[in-house]
Write a protein that holds these residues in place. Structure first.
Motif, PDB file in Angstrom:
ATOM      1  N   THR A 114       0.936  -1.204   0.045  1.00 55.75           N
ATOM      2  CA  THR A 114       0.008  -0.081   0.142  1.00 55.75           C
ATOM      3  C   THR A 114       0.782   1.070   0.024  1.00 55.75           C
ATOM      4  O   THR A 114       0.694   2.027  -0.751  1.00 55.75           O
ATOM      5  CB  THR A 114      -0.884  -0.052   1.315  1.00 55.75           C
ATOM      6  OG1 THR A 114      -2.220  -0.971   1.100  1.00 55.75           O
ATOM      7  CG2 THR A 114      -1.510   1.457   1.336  1.00 55.75           C
ATOM      8  N   GLU A 115       1.714   1.428   0.599  1.00 49.24           N
ATOM      9  CA  GLU A 115       2.750   2.494   1.081  1.00 49.24           C
ATOM     10  C   GLU A 115       3.514   2.449  -0.165  1.00 49.24           C
ATOM     11  O   GLU A 115       3.637   3.707  -0.653  1.00 49.24           O
ATOM     12  CB  GLU A 115       3.550   2.357   2.057  1.00 49.24           C
ATOM     13  CG  GLU A 115       4.570   3.302   2.376  1.00 49.24           C
ATOM     14  CD  GLU A 115       5.448   3.354   3.743  1.00 49.24           C
ATOM     15  OE1 GLU A 115       6.282   3.976   3.765  1.00 49.24           O
ATOM     16  OE2 GLU A 115       5.221   1.932   4.425  1.00 49.24           O
ATOM     17  N   GLU A 118       1.084   4.236  -2.874  1.00 44.59           N
ATOM     18  CA  GLU A 118       0.941   5.695  -2.529  1.00 44.59           C
ATOM     19  C   GLU A 118       2.140   6.448  -3.216  1.00 44.59           C
ATOM     20  O   GLU A 118       1.992   7.416  -3.698  1.00 44.59           O
ATOM     21  CB  GLU A 118       0.756   5.652  -1.136  1.00 44.59           C
ATOM     22  CG  GLU A 118      -0.744   5.225  -0.615  1.00 44.59           C
ATOM     23  CD  GLU A 118      -1.851   6.103  -0.760  1.00 44.59           C
ATOM     24  OE1 GLU A 118      -1.476   7.457  -1.133  1.00 44.59           O
ATOM     25  OE2 GLU A 118      -2.880   5.823  -0.393  1.00 44.59           O
ATOM     26  N   LYS A 122       2.264   9.377  -6.417  1.00 40.50           N
ATOM     27  CA  LYS A 122       3.036  10.629  -6.055  1.00 40.50           C
ATOM     28  C   LYS A 122       4.153  10.939  -7.221  1.00 40.50           C
ATOM     29  O   LYS A 122       4.176  12.045  -7.966  1.00 40.50           O
ATOM     30  CB  LYS A 122       3.439  10.891  -4.812  1.00 40.50           C
ATOM     31  CG  LYS A 122       2.501  10.895  -3.531  1.00 40.50           C
ATOM     32  CD  LYS A 122       3.179  10.853  -2.312  1.00 40.50           C
ATOM     33  CE  LYS A 122       1.974  10.798  -1.451  1.00 40.50           C
ATOM     34  NZ  LYS A 122       2.467  10.556   0.228  1.00 40.50           N
ATOM     35  N   THR A 144      -5.331   2.331   1.837  1.00 38.06           N
ATOM     36  CA  THR A 144      -5.226   3.720   1.992  1.00 38.06           C
ATOM     37  C   THR A 144      -6.342   4.472   1.020  1.00 38.06           C
ATOM     38  O   THR A 144      -6.426   3.915  -0.022  1.00 38.06           O
ATOM     39  CB  THR A 144      -3.805   4.429   2.221  1.00 38.06           C
ATOM     40  OG1 THR A 144      -3.136   3.627   1.201  1.00 38.06           O
ATOM     41  CG2 THR A 144      -3.104   3.516   3.296  1.00 38.06           C
ATOM     42  N   GLY A 146      -5.496   6.294  -1.174  1.00 40.04           N
ATOM     43  CA  GLY A 146      -4.876   6.481  -2.757  1.00 40.04           C
ATOM     44  C   GLY A 146      -5.077   5.077  -3.443  1.00 40.04           C
ATOM     45  O   GLY A 146      -5.540   4.966  -4.329  1.00 40.04           O
ATOM     46  N   SER A 147      -4.655   4.065  -2.463  1.00 37.21           N
ATOM     47  CA  SER A 147      -4.617   2.665  -3.035  1.00 37.21           C
ATOM     48  C   SER A 147      -5.785   2.150  -3.349  1.00 37.21           C
ATOM     49  O   SER A 147      -6.003   1.346  -3.923  1.00 37.21           O
ATOM     50  CB  SER A 147      -3.557   1.801  -2.252  1.00 37.21           C
ATOM     51  OG  SER A 147      -4.081   1.790  -0.814  1.00 37.21           O
ATOM     52  N   LYS A 164     -11.718   8.300  -0.615  1.00 36.07           N
ATOM     53  CA  LYS A 164     -10.561   7.728  -1.622  1.00 36.07           C
ATOM     54  C   LYS A 164     -10.282   9.213  -2.218  1.00 36.07           C
ATOM     55  O   LYS A 164     -11.034  10.248  -2.329  1.00 36.07           O
ATOM     56  CB  LYS A 164     -11.077   6.821  -2.745  1.00 36.07           C
ATOM     57  CG  LYS A 164     -12.250   7.291  -3.517  1.00 36.07           C
ATOM     58  CD  LYS A 164     -12.598   6.344  -4.671  1.00 36.07           C
ATOM     59  CE  LYS A 164     -13.413   6.987  -5.634  1.00 36.07           C
ATOM     60  NZ  LYS A 164     -13.699   6.212  -6.915  1.00 36.07           N
TER      61      LYS A 164
END
Length: 241
Positions: A114-115, A118, A122, A144, A146-147, A164
């Motif tokens: 997930t991180e 994200e 970006k 999260t 974004g994901s 979201k």
């Protein structure tokens, strides 16, 4: 109620949340141990862990080499901020450079998929100056804001619209068994990849296409051998990551 008289599963169900599920009626299994490819419940019953939990236990439970490495690093330096250089970070970088394709020579170390996704959003938006992300139906990219926006399965529905980020659009998944656009492989000439090019040409402002090479939690969907090279060509042609 006196919490001291509750069992471990009762405390867990009553005072904590379970992910990706209704909370009412949850009766969690009390797991107390793990060894190799098995985890063990409080009654001593062993379970063969086919999924490696959240696909993260591939080295097994009680892996001695992993335990030693964690202990050695914790005794030396348990944490340091990402703005510092460390031996272990440099060693991992050197190992990656030995196996990564030419041109993939800069790494962002994250603690979860997930991180990582994200960060990828970006980076794609900053690098291209564009905003839209094309993901696919029948996909999972994280939980999260974004994901989850790029996750196209029923888990996303409860997050809409407030939970979201905007700017993610969806293309058909690659599924030769049940083709979402009613084609048949190989006569289709991988039309699902060409559909993504059609989206890029008609949406504009597309920064990146996000795909799982093999879809996992939504069906183990394996693309035909032409799909990923075709998608790479399409993205390169339109300056899309």
């Amino acid at each position: 109620m006196d919490i001291q008289h509750l069992s471990v599963p009762e405390i867990t169900a009553q005072y904590t949340y379970k992910t990706w599920s209704f909370q009412k009626g949850w009766k969690p299994l009390h797991v107390v141990d793990g060894e190799g490819c098995y985890f063990i419940d409080a009654s001593g019953k062993r379970y063969l862990d086919f999924s490696g939990q959240l696909m993260c236990m591939h080295l097994g439970y009680k892996n001695e080499a992993m335990i030693r490495s964690i202990e050695e690093q914790a005794r030396k330096l348990s944490f340091i901020g990402p703005g510092f250089a460390t031996d272990v970070r440099a060693e991992l970088t050197k190992e990656l450079l030995q196996v990564m394709p030419k041109g993939l020579e800069k790494f962002f170390f994250a603690t979860s998929g997930t991180e990582a996704n994200e960060a990828a959003f970006k980076i794609a938006r900053m690098y291209t100056g564009k905003t839209k992300i094309i993901a696919r139906y029948r996909s999972y990219h994280g939980s999260t804001m974004g994901s989850i926006a790029a996750t196209s399965d029923p888990r996303r529905w409860a997050m809409e619209p407030a939970g979201k980020i905007p700017g993610v659009i969806f293309a058909p998944e690659v599924n030769c068994y049940r083709c979402p656009i009613k084609h048949s492989y190989p006569e289709c000439d991988v039309a699902c990849a060409d559909y993504i090019e059609h989206m890029i040409e008609n949406e504009s402002d597309v920064a990146a296409v996000l795909v799982e090479p093999i879809v996992g939690t939504n069906g183990i969907l394996i693309p035909p051998k032409e799909y990923m090279p075709r998608l790479r060509e399409i993205c390169d042609r339109h300056n899309v990551l």
